[in-house]
Scaffold this motif. Structure first.
Motif, PDB file in Angstrom:
ATOM      1  N   VAL A   1      27.979  50.085-107.764  1.00 45.52           N
ATOM      2  CA  VAL A   1      28.475  51.176-108.680  1.00 45.52           C
ATOM      3  C   VAL A   1      29.293  51.927-108.054  1.00 45.52           C
ATOM      4  O   VAL A   1      30.295  51.126-106.807  1.00 45.52           O
ATOM      5  N   VAL A   2      30.232  52.157-108.254  1.00 47.55           N
ATOM      6  CA  VAL A   2      31.670  53.446-107.709  1.00 47.55           C
ATOM      7  C   VAL A   2      31.513  54.766-107.434  1.00 47.55           C
ATOM      8  O   VAL A   2      30.489  55.206-108.162  1.00 47.55           O
ATOM      9  N   THR A   3      31.867  55.108-106.308  1.00 47.78           N
ATOM     10  CA  THR A   3      31.322  56.600-106.040  1.00 47.78           C
ATOM     11  C   THR A   3      33.185  57.137-105.193  1.00 47.78           C
ATOM     12  O   THR A   3      33.654  56.739-105.122  1.00 47.78           O
ATOM     13  N   ALA A   4      31.784  58.834-105.468  1.00 46.04           N
ATOM     14  CA  ALA A   4      33.074  60.053-105.143  1.00 46.04           C
ATOM     15  C   ALA A   4      32.032  60.759-104.643  1.00 46.04           C
ATOM     16  O   ALA A   4      31.372  61.044-104.984  1.00 46.04           O
ATOM     17  N   MET A   5      32.821  61.307-102.928  1.00 47.06           N
ATOM     18  CA  MET A   5      31.920  62.749-102.901  1.00 47.06           C
ATOM     19  C   MET A   5      32.410  63.505-103.325  1.00 47.06           C
ATOM     20  O   MET A   5      33.781  64.027-103.325  1.00 47.06           O
ATOM     21  N   VAL A   6      31.842  64.710-104.024  1.00 51.35           N
ATOM     22  CA  VAL A   6      32.337  66.084-104.473  1.00 51.35           C
ATOM     23  C   VAL A   6      31.253  67.380-103.571  1.00 51.35           C
ATOM     24  O   VAL A   6      30.809  66.824-103.251  1.00 51.35           O
ATOM     25  N   THR A   7      31.585  68.430-103.728  1.00 56.99           N
ATOM     26  CA  THR A   7      30.900  69.298-102.543  1.00 56.99           C
ATOM     27  C   THR A   7      29.472  69.260-103.024  1.00 56.99           C
ATOM     28  O   THR A   7      28.818  69.371-104.061  1.00 56.99           O
ATOM     29  N   GLY A   8      28.343  68.854-102.501  1.00 58.79           N
ATOM     30  CA  GLY A   8      27.270  68.667-101.896  1.00 58.79           C
ATOM     31  C   GLY A   8      26.771  67.803-103.268  1.00 58.79           C
ATOM     32  O   GLY A   8      25.436  67.581-103.076  1.00 58.79           O
ATOM     33  N   ALA A   9      27.405  66.433-102.817  1.00 59.35           N
ATOM     34  CA  ALA A   9      26.736  65.753-104.005  1.00 59.35           C
ATOM     35  C   ALA A   9      27.793  64.419-103.278  1.00 59.35           C
ATOM     36  O   ALA A   9      29.306  64.518-103.401  1.00 59.35           O
ATOM     37  N   GLU A  10      27.352  63.094-104.108  1.00 56.48           N
ATOM     38  CA  GLU A  10      27.936  62.344-104.389  1.00 56.48           C
ATOM     39  C   GLU A  10      28.249  61.674-105.582  1.00 56.48           C
ATOM     40  O   GLU A  10      26.938  61.534-106.166  1.00 56.48           O
TER      41      GLU A  10
ATOM     42  N   ALA B   1      24.186  62.456-106.944  1.00 59.35           N
ATOM     43  CA  ALA B   1      23.039  61.968-105.198  1.00 59.35           C
ATOM     44  C   ALA B   1      23.186  63.518-104.555  1.00 59.35           C
ATOM     45  O   ALA B   1      23.968  63.977-104.240  1.00 59.35           O
ATOM     46  N   VAL B   2      22.098  64.426-104.584  1.00 61.34           N
ATOM     47  CA  VAL B   2      22.148  65.503-103.864  1.00 61.34           C
ATOM     48  C   VAL B   2      21.390  65.801-102.393  1.00 61.34           C
ATOM     49  O   VAL B   2      20.490  64.900-102.481  1.00 61.34           O
ATOM     50  N   SER B   3      21.417  66.201-101.400  1.00 63.67           N
ATOM     51  CA  SER B   3      20.868  66.867-100.358  1.00 63.67           C
ATOM     52  C   SER B   3      19.689  67.187-100.841  1.00 63.67           C
ATOM     53  O   SER B   3      18.805  67.855 -99.464  1.00 63.67           O
ATOM     54  N   GLY B   4      19.485  68.050-101.772  1.00 66.12           N
ATOM     55  CA  GLY B   4      19.031  69.122-101.008  1.00 66.12           C
ATOM     56  C   GLY B   4      18.994  70.231-102.253  1.00 66.12           C
ATOM     57  O   GLY B   4      19.156  69.967-103.234  1.00 66.12           O
TER      58      GLY B   4
ATOM     59  N   VAL C   1      20.611  63.656-111.461  1.00 71.71           N
ATOM     60  CA  VAL C   1      20.708  64.710-111.032  1.00 71.71           C
ATOM     61  C   VAL C   1      19.647  64.084-109.492  1.00 71.71           C
ATOM     62  O   VAL C   1      17.889  64.623-109.975  1.00 71.71           O
ATOM     63  N   VAL C   2      20.525  63.765-108.953  1.00 75.30           N
ATOM     64  CA  VAL C   2      18.323  63.276-108.151  1.00 75.30           C
ATOM     65  C   VAL C   2      18.751  63.258-106.296  1.00 75.30           C
ATOM     66  O   VAL C   2      19.758  63.538-105.910  1.00 75.30           O
ATOM     67  N   ARG C   3      17.615  63.193-105.649  1.00 77.89           N
ATOM     68  CA  ARG C   3      17.422  63.691-104.288  1.00 77.89           C
ATOM     69  C   ARG C   3      17.538  62.522-103.505  1.00 77.89           C
ATOM     70  O   ARG C   3      18.250  62.069-102.294  1.00 77.89           O
ATOM     71  N   THR C   4      17.481  61.096-104.121  1.00 76.32           N
ATOM     72  CA  THR C   4      17.422  60.132-103.920  1.00 76.32           C
ATOM     73  C   THR C   4      17.653  58.802-104.731  1.00 76.32           C
ATOM     74  O   THR C   4      18.651  58.459-105.624  1.00 76.32           O
ATOM     75  N   LYS C   5      18.581  57.460-103.617  1.00 79.83           N
ATOM     76  CA  LYS C   5      19.129  56.893-104.474  1.00 79.83           C
ATOM     77  C   LYS C   5      18.510  55.667-104.770  1.00 79.83           C
ATOM     78  O   LYS C   5      18.414  54.367-105.654  1.00 79.83           O
ATOM     79  N   GLU C   6      16.787  56.000-104.444  1.00 81.37           N
ATOM     80  CA  GLU C   6      16.155  54.302-104.416  1.00 81.37           C
ATOM     81  C   GLU C   6      16.241  54.381-106.099  1.00 81.37           C
ATOM     82  O   GLU C   6      16.082  56.118-106.911  1.00 81.37           O
ATOM     83  N   GLY C   7      15.938  53.119-106.765  1.00 82.51           N
ATOM     84  CA  GLY C   7      15.932  52.813-108.078  1.00 82.51           C
ATOM     85  C   GLY C   7      16.945  52.659-108.948  1.00 82.51           C
ATOM     86  O   GLY C   7      17.317  53.111-110.075  1.00 82.51           O
ATOM     87  N   LEU C   8      18.519  53.563-108.271  1.00 80.17           N
ATOM     88  CA  LEU C   8      19.594  53.589-108.727  1.00 80.17           C
ATOM     89  C   LEU C   8      20.049  52.037-109.066  1.00 80.17           C
ATOM     90  O   LEU C   8      19.806  50.899-108.266  1.00 80.17           O
TER      91      LEU C   8
END
Length: 882
Positions: free
Chosen positions: A797-806, A758-761, A786-793
């Protein structure tokens, strides 16, 4: 040699090392010719003892030298490494004496000439052993220039220097107090005498003043030498004794009358402020004896036994005499008290026997005029110590230097070129042998019996090996040498003497840099020694693990001037490194065909290709800089990290989808980059691990006959890809994070699952658009979105933050919740039982008190391990519940 892409499944050093060393010799790759107008790189090997055997210190020393020499040779500079051996006077004479002793003979039984014939026979029989061992460790010396300190040319250099110094008044013969070894039967210089703290006693003796009720109390650690006392000294400013100066002492047991003298050497604050003076048997007393014109009485002979001057104690050893004298002094009431006292005792550096200070007629070099320019050369930067802290060590010794006793009472060595005439009594010093006295014409001339200190010839090594005193082309071109590589333990023995000798006889310092390394100690940090039985034979390590493994284990983590610990874990780690390189190379070679040359021209490079080329560019610059600064340990570590991590663990894995895919151009690009980087990396690694790198390099597409003379890699501006480096760092961070998430859930690599980013831009979306293939290959992804929104996911889930994305990984695709929960509960129950058992044991006072300390420590370690595992299981269960 032409490349052959088939290499064996397993790396076998024994089948490779002898083959390539023989090939290098056949091709004369270590020979260095004079190249007019080009400044050479020259190194002289610190000559090992001719009858010696390779030890771990040699292995380190030669590895460091060989690394520098191989590097410089690859840069295209004319590079000369001169090998050779030292005649090692005391050590070799002892071996030959032991050898003839097996036949029940002494050297005096067979005479000087026969003994020297035996010594040369011994040299011929065992002298080649160390040379072969140096070859075994890969030393790339120019063997055509091998020298020996007693060969004809070097012997001529020794004579030339001796006579020149004598004619300048810098060598003289005199009676002087020396360090005498009663076992080796020779003098030793101050730096050949090693001092050890020994527990002993301080005996306080009462010396009566003649015709008086007064007495003086002196303290000594050597009561046996009192028999040779010729004065008692006090400080002239010590008011306690002013009235006694000039009076006479009656020496107990002997009855000799000796004066009480005033000398400022005496420390009035130490002990009673009065000291016994024994000029024949103590260096400080010797000087006082000269100042006050005292008699010199010898009570201990050159065998370490008491002389006739010792009266009733004649014939006793010094130790036996000490015991007898203490008893006799006590009986007569002259022993005031005895107290425990630790003091420093001089020992022979060769045999370990206690040194006896004795007055003897010896030859000396006057040091002050030679030391001054040698000090100046270092102070003004003509000679540089690496690391710099050793400059202080050198300076301190040179500023406090004493005249150097150069004569030794041996037969094996350079005989002193002085002849004595029995008729006119005159002495002649000559560069050539004489049979007629030049003063009176008599034929009754006899050469001095003594030989020169071994270090006298070693001091000339940087220029005598190049042809001095002749003005040879080699001497003109290769002198001064570039760097001396040596241990800190011989800065005084050798380094300092080479510096003043080079300045005096050549008008130039012998080398620009002195690269100092430390000692190789055992795993506990102890010095390796026969007495401790902790020495490790480098040839045995080579036999089991290979030369490259030993070399790399000695060089990694090695910082200039610091001691290192020989660790078997490092040896095994270095072997794993060699196997890693071999397996990676074999994988690449198995995929090659004749079209792959390792040429980068015209290739359509991907982000990963550009990244590895950029990393290679960086490591080339860093390793080159490290070697130039003598940071060889750092250079080796950087190569290890680059090869193991960037190249093998990342880049090879990143190329596999292309290698196994159907796109032939993509496969060709990947293979060319793989070969290019591997070939350059092997060339960087070659100075450190010469054999494995030659073997693999010969199988790769290459130019030239050997990696030994391949061009040293250079950083290239066109291969700098900083932007791709930044992108790949983000991609690798993402792959690592996904792997960590899966590992935390105990998901096997074989289980594929979707990955959502999930990316922001737009910028971030563009950054991650090239990651899909890498995640499919290296992160067990079944698909990547690679998605702009988490809708429909998915929600779970398990998550982790990396540079510019989740990163989002759907749990249902990764874990069978009920099955995993059941497994974790069973593991929890098992671990709780182990914790309870271990706690019960450790809470039992009887177990803790009676069990061996090691067993208790092991149980504590087990408990800690169980508790940590239990905590992780609880965390996993909590995560599943959440």
């Amino acid at each position: 040699m032409e490349e052959n892409t088939n290499i064996s499944k397993v790396y076998e050093p024994k089948s490779v090392e002898d083959k390539w060393y023989s090939y290098w010799l056949e091709q004369d790759l270590f020979h260095c010719d004079i190249v007019e107008g080009v400044k050479p790189f020259t190194v002289v090997i610190p000559p090992p003892n001719v009858t010696g055997q390779l030890h771990m210190g040699h292995a380190l020393d030669e590895t460091l030298q060989d690394t520098l020499v191989r590097y410089k040779r690859m840069t295209g500079i004319p590079t000369l490494w001169i090998p050779g051996t030292d005649h090692a006077g005391i050590a070799t004479e002892k071996k030959v004496k032991d050898w003839i002793g097996e036949e029940g003979l002494t050297k005096f039984d067979i005479g000087r000439e026969a003994f020297l014939e035996k010594a040369w026979e011994w040299k011929r029989q065992y002298g080649g052993r160390i040379q072969n061992q140096l070859k075994k460790i890969g030393a790339s010396c120019d063997w055509s220039r091998e020298r020996f300190t007693m060969d004809e040319g070097l012997s001529k250099a020794v004579r030339e220097v001796f006579v020149n110094l004598y004619e300048k008044g810098l060598i003289y013969r005199s009676d002087y107090i020396v360090n005498w070894c009663p076992v080796c039967q020779t003098t030793l210089s101050d730096i050949e005498t090693e001092y050890e703290e020994e527990p002993s006693f301080l005996w306080h003796l009462k010396y009566p003043v003649k015709d008086s009720e007064e007495y003086v109390i002196v303290a000594t650690t050597r009561p046996e030498t009192m028999l040779g006392d010729t004065a008692v000294a006090v400080n002239p400013e010590d008011e306690r004794y002013t009235h006694l100066v000039g009076k006479t002492i009656v020496l107990p047991l002997v009855g000799r009358e000796i004066p009480i003298i005033a000398d400022s050497y005496v420390d009035k604050e130490f002990g009673t402020g009065a000291v016994k003076v024994t000029p024949f048997h103590d260096p400080n007393d010797f000087e006082m004896g000269l100042r006050h014109d005292l008699p010199f009485v010898q009570v201990i002979d050159f065998e370490g036994n008491m002389t006739k001057e010792a009266l009733q104690y004649e014939g006793l050893s010094a130790k036996e005499c000490r015991e007898a004298i203490v008893k006799d002094l006590e009986k007569m009431g002259a022993l005031v008290k005895t107290e425990p006292h630790a003091h420093s005792v001089g020992k022979c550096y060769r045999c370990g026997s206690t040194i006896e200070p004795l007055v003897s007629t010896q030859w000396f070099v006057k040091m002050e005029p030679l030391a001054k320019p040698a000090l100046k050369a270092v102070e003004e930067g003509e000679v540089r110590f690496i690391p710099e802290r050793f400059t202080k060590t050198y300076t301190h010794w040179m500023e406090n230097i004493k005249d150097w006793c150069i004569s030794r009472q041996l037969w094996w060595g350079h005989r002193i070129p002085a002849w004595y005439c029995s008729d006119c009594g005159k002495m002649t010093v000559s560069k050539t042998d004489i049979d007629t006295c030049p003063h009176c014409g008599s034929k009754n001339v006899k050469q001095d019996e003594d030989v020169l200190d071994t270090w006298f010839s070693s001091a000339l090594w940087p220029f005598s090996t190049l042809g001095f005193p002749e003005k040879t082309a080699d001497l003109k071109y290769f002198y001064p040498t570039s760097v001396l590589v040596t241990g800190y333990d011989i800065i005084f023995f050798w380094v300092a003497r080479m510096i003043f000798s080079g300045i005096e006889h050549m008008g130039q310092v012998p080398f620009k840099d002195v690269f100092i390394h430390g000692l190789v100690r055992d795993e506990q940090g102890r010095k390796m020694s026969k007495s401790l039985g902790n020495g490790i034979d480098p040839l045995e390590v080579i036999d089991e693990y290979g030369t490259d493994t030993l070399r790399f284990s000695l060089i990694t983590g090695n910082a200039p001037g610091n001691d290192i610990r020989f660790q078997w874990d490092k040896v095994r780690s270095s072997r794993s490194f060699a196997n890693k390189i071999w397996n990676a190379s074999r994988f690449i070679l198995m995929n090659l065909d004749e079209s792959i040359t390792g040429n980068l021209e015209g290739l359509d490079l991907l982000t990963a290709d550009k990244w590895i080329l950029n990393e290679l560019n960086t490591v080339i610059g860093e390793v080159t800089g490290n070697i130039e600064r003598y940071e060889l340990g750092l250079a080796a570590q950087k190569l290890y990290d680059f090869i193991w991590t960037e190249y093998c663990d990342w880049y090879i894995e990143l190329t596999k989808s292309r290698l196994y895919g159907n796109d032939q151009e993509a496969k060709k690009t990947a293979l060319n980059v793989l070969v290019y980087v591997l070939r350059q990396t092997l060339e960087l690694l070659h100075p450190f691990m010469p054999f494995i790198t030659e073997e693999i390099w010969q199988h790769l597409p290459h130019e030239g006959i050997s990696i030994v003379v391949a061009d040293w890699p250079k950083s290239k501006e066109e291969l700098r890809f900083e932007q791709e480096k930044e992108v790949m760092e983000v991609y690798m961070e993402t792959i690592r994070s996904i792997r960590n998430l899966r590992s935390g859930l105990n998901v096997p690599n074989s289980k594929k699952a979707p990955v959502y980013l999930a990316v922001s831009g737009e910028k971030e979306e563009k950054l991650y658009e090239g990651i899909t293939q890498y995640l499919l290959d290296l992160a067990s992804a079944s698909e990547v979105k690679v998605v702009r929104t988490k809708e429909g996911l998915p929600e779970k889930v398990v998550t982790a933050m990396v540079t510019g994305a989740e990163i989002l990984l759907p749990l249902e695709d990764l874990v069978d919740f009920e099955k995993e929960k059941e497994r974790l509960l069973k593991e929890k129950e098992k671990l709780e039982k182990e914790v309870k058992r271990a706690e019960g044991k450790l809470n039992n006072p009887s177990f803790v008190a009676k069990a061996p300390e090691k067993l208790v420590a092991e149980e504590k370690e087990k408990l800690k391990d169980y508790q940590e595992k239990l905590q992780k299981v609880a965390e996993r269960l909590g995560a599943l519940e959440a």
